[in-house]
Write an enzyme that holds these catalytic residues in place. Structure first.
Site, PDB file in Angstrom:
ATOM      1  N   ASP A  52       0.626  -1.158   0.136  1.00 28.26           N
ATOM      2  CA  ASP A  52      -0.002   0.129  -0.099  1.00 28.26           C
ATOM      3  C   ASP A  52       0.959   1.388  -0.141  1.00 28.26           C
ATOM      4  OD1 ASP A  52      -2.702   1.347   0.282  1.00 28.26           O
ATOM      5  OD2 ASP A  52      -1.702   1.894   2.313  1.00 28.26           O
ATOM      6  N   GLU A  99       1.598  -0.443  -5.147  1.00 26.55           N
ATOM      7  CA  GLU A  99       0.535   0.456  -5.544  1.00 26.55           C
ATOM      8  C   GLU A  99       1.343   1.910  -5.642  1.00 26.55           C
ATOM      9  OE1 GLU A  99      -3.230   3.325  -3.454  1.00 26.55           O
ATOM     10  OE2 GLU A  99      -1.586   2.383  -2.337  1.00 26.55           O
TER      11      GLU A  99
END
Ligand code: CA
Length: 542
Positions: free
Chosen positions: A246, A282
């Site tokens: 993330d 990401e």
């Protein structure tokens, strides 16, 4: 030879198909919203699929991934909250769809519904189950050759994490020796605009880029790096296949070189635990930045530039800013740049994820464009990521994050679904529930299942090198994918009406048809000299 015989039979079959098949005529109206009535019209023609091949699934990191927001997927105990046992109940469904990998959004304990603010990196949130449930899920998934990767949220922790509360407590007592202080970025005199600073009663400030509930972790802390290694080791040894990282570009804000050095360190360590670890990051940014992160040696970086209605896929299919020809050239170039930065790099294409309106919203809720969007990204090299519900054309109603994470539409009886996040608006459903689509040969579900089946039959597609083949028909995108000594050829009609191409203009010859996908349900007609493609159709040759 057995192979030769099959090819001869296929050729014969082809001729038969071409003699009896009606030429495609249908034109697609992009502004036609496909409500349930149109959906049924589209499904009237229930043809049997030709050219089914044997499965050839290889156990490596080229997989068909499916992203799950656990709380909205499947509830196993009647409390309305999706859970790990619920995923176990649906593993057969996922295997049947052709899924070979799952990305679970955060499952660690967290005070929020989304769980991107973690309070314990070594446990499972009680709402989802227990560590034993997770071990059972890993083992049941493994039986079905499905890998599981988990969201790893290490840019920040929760402000209720014991590390953070211990650090704040120490600072309030002026005890600067506490090791947890080094885990975060505390400052007495913050530089203006350097951080999102949140002041505390003690006169200290801390960095929290996303929110005050999410204090950023400090990867310059040796103590924290040891902790990160423990976390990685803990989950890999339990059996997860890797991680989705993330907020990767925020670890060191706007410093790609420092981030890449960190992830190189991360990968080197992770590979000592599992040399086949799979990590996808990401990096929600432009083409150059996304590609830059392949230098870190992480396997994949999500392909944001092509994603969804606003990316190159939508700009080609919906607004026709690019022709099919131009699109394939652009995509080929992108994939080559990945390999230039990391020869082992694996493109990670997707249409939408939990941070955006669902892809069916962007693709105008039109059944044909939704199906063709799937055919584009699912038939190129790499590891595609399907967001749960995308395989049935679920849309999202409302503009909250919660609205993008609604309950999986298994059945039109809403009492059988998860409740969804508390703040979620009431969700509309334009297309039928899975229970209906699963019985239909030409549903959105059938398109996803067929595309994944074609990937699972032809290992070249995921693993091969993509070559753009120039052609004179703007609407047609043609490419070759070569893996080891084998090549498949894919031809796609990005146009709204049928087009044909002379076989002499293909730029290659082929021995057999490996499959096809046609959004309208019409036939691709292959005759002696030419091939006629219906609107939004795909042909796979070898
Ligand atoms: Ca539950």
């Amino acid at each position: 030879m057995k192979t030769k015989k099959i090819i001869c039979n296929l050729t014969l079959l082809l001729l038969l198909v071409s003699c009896s098949a009606k030429k495609p005529t249908m034109e697609i109206n992009i502004n036609e919203f496909a409500r349930e009535d149109l959906f049924d019209v589209n499904l009237k023609e229930e043809k049997k699929y030709e050219y089914e091949q044997e499965l050839n699934i290889i156990d490596d990191n080229y997989r068909n991934y499916y992203e799950i927001f656990v709380g909205s997927f499947q509830d196993s105990n009647g409390d309305g909250m999706g859970d790990l046992q619920g995923i176990i109940q649906k593993l057969d469904y996922l295997q049947e769809l052709g899924i070979t990998g799952l990305w679970l959004m955060p499952i660690n304990p967290s005070p929020s519904y989304h769980k991107y603010d973690i309070t314990d990196y070594y446990d499972i949130d009680k709402a989802y189950g227990s560590l034993d449930d997770f071990k059972e899920l890993l083992s049941e998934a493994k039986k079905r050759s499905i890998n599981i990767i988990m969201d790893l949220v290490i840019n920040h922790s929760s402000n209720s994490h014991p590390w953070f509360t211990a650090a704040v407590n120490a600072l309030s007592k002026n005890d600067l020796t506490n090791k947890y202080i080094s885990y975060y970025n505390f400052e007495k005199n913050p530089t203006k605009d350097k951080y999102y600073n949140y002041g505390m009663p003690t006169g200290w400030y801390y960095e929290g880029w996303f929110s005050s509930n999410m204090p950023d972790l400090n990867m310059d802390s040796e103590e924290l790096l040891k902790e990160i290694q423990n976390i990685v080791k803990f989950w890999l040894e339990m059996g997860v296949s890797g991680f989705r990282i993330d907020a990767a570009m925020h670890i060191y804000r706007a410093n790609n070189d420092k981030n890449n050095a960190f992830f190189k360190w991360f990968m080197d360590y992770a590979k000592t635990i599992n040399e086949n670890v799979y990590v996808v990051a990401e990096v929600w940014s432009d083409t150059n930045t996304v590609l830059e992160y392949y230098k870190s040696s992480m396997n994949s970086v999500f392909n944001y530039p092509f994603a969804g209605a606003g990316g190159y896929i939508g700009r080609t299919i919906l607004s026709q800013e690019f022709t099919g020809n131009e699109y394939i050239e652009k995509l080929t170039e992108y994939k080559a740049k990945i390999k230039a930065n990391n020869p082992e790099g694996i493109d990670a294409m997707f249409l939408s994820n939990h941070d955006n309106p669902r892809s069916a919203n962007g693709f105008r809720q039109n059944i044909y464009t939704i199906k063709f969007a799937a055919a584009t990204y699912l038939l190129t090299p790499g590891t595609p990521f399907i967001y749960y519900g995308e395989e049935i054309g679920m849309i999202s109603s409302g503009s909250l994050d919660e609205d993008y994470r609604g309950p999986m539409y298994w059945d039109s009886d809403l009492t059988k679904l998860c409740k969804g996040p508390a703040l979620m608006h009431e969700q509309e459903f334009f297309f039928p529930a899975l229970s209906k689509q699963i019985k239909q040969n030409n549903s959105i579900y059938a398109t996803y299942k067929r595309a994944l089946r074609i990937r699972n039959e032809n290992p070249e597609i995921a693993r091969g090198t993509m070559t753009y083949i120039e052609n004179k028909t703007d609407e047609l995108g043609i490419y070759k994918i070569t893996h080891e000594d084998s090549s498949v050829y894919i031809i796609q009609n990005f146009g709204y009406k049928p087009v044909s191409i002379s076989k002499n203009d293909l730029g290659f010859t082929y021995d057999e048809v490996r499959g096809y996908l046609v959004a309208t349900g019409e036939n691709i007609v292959i005759s002696k000299d030419k091939i006629v493609f219906p609107a939004f159709s795909t042909l796979i040759l070898k």
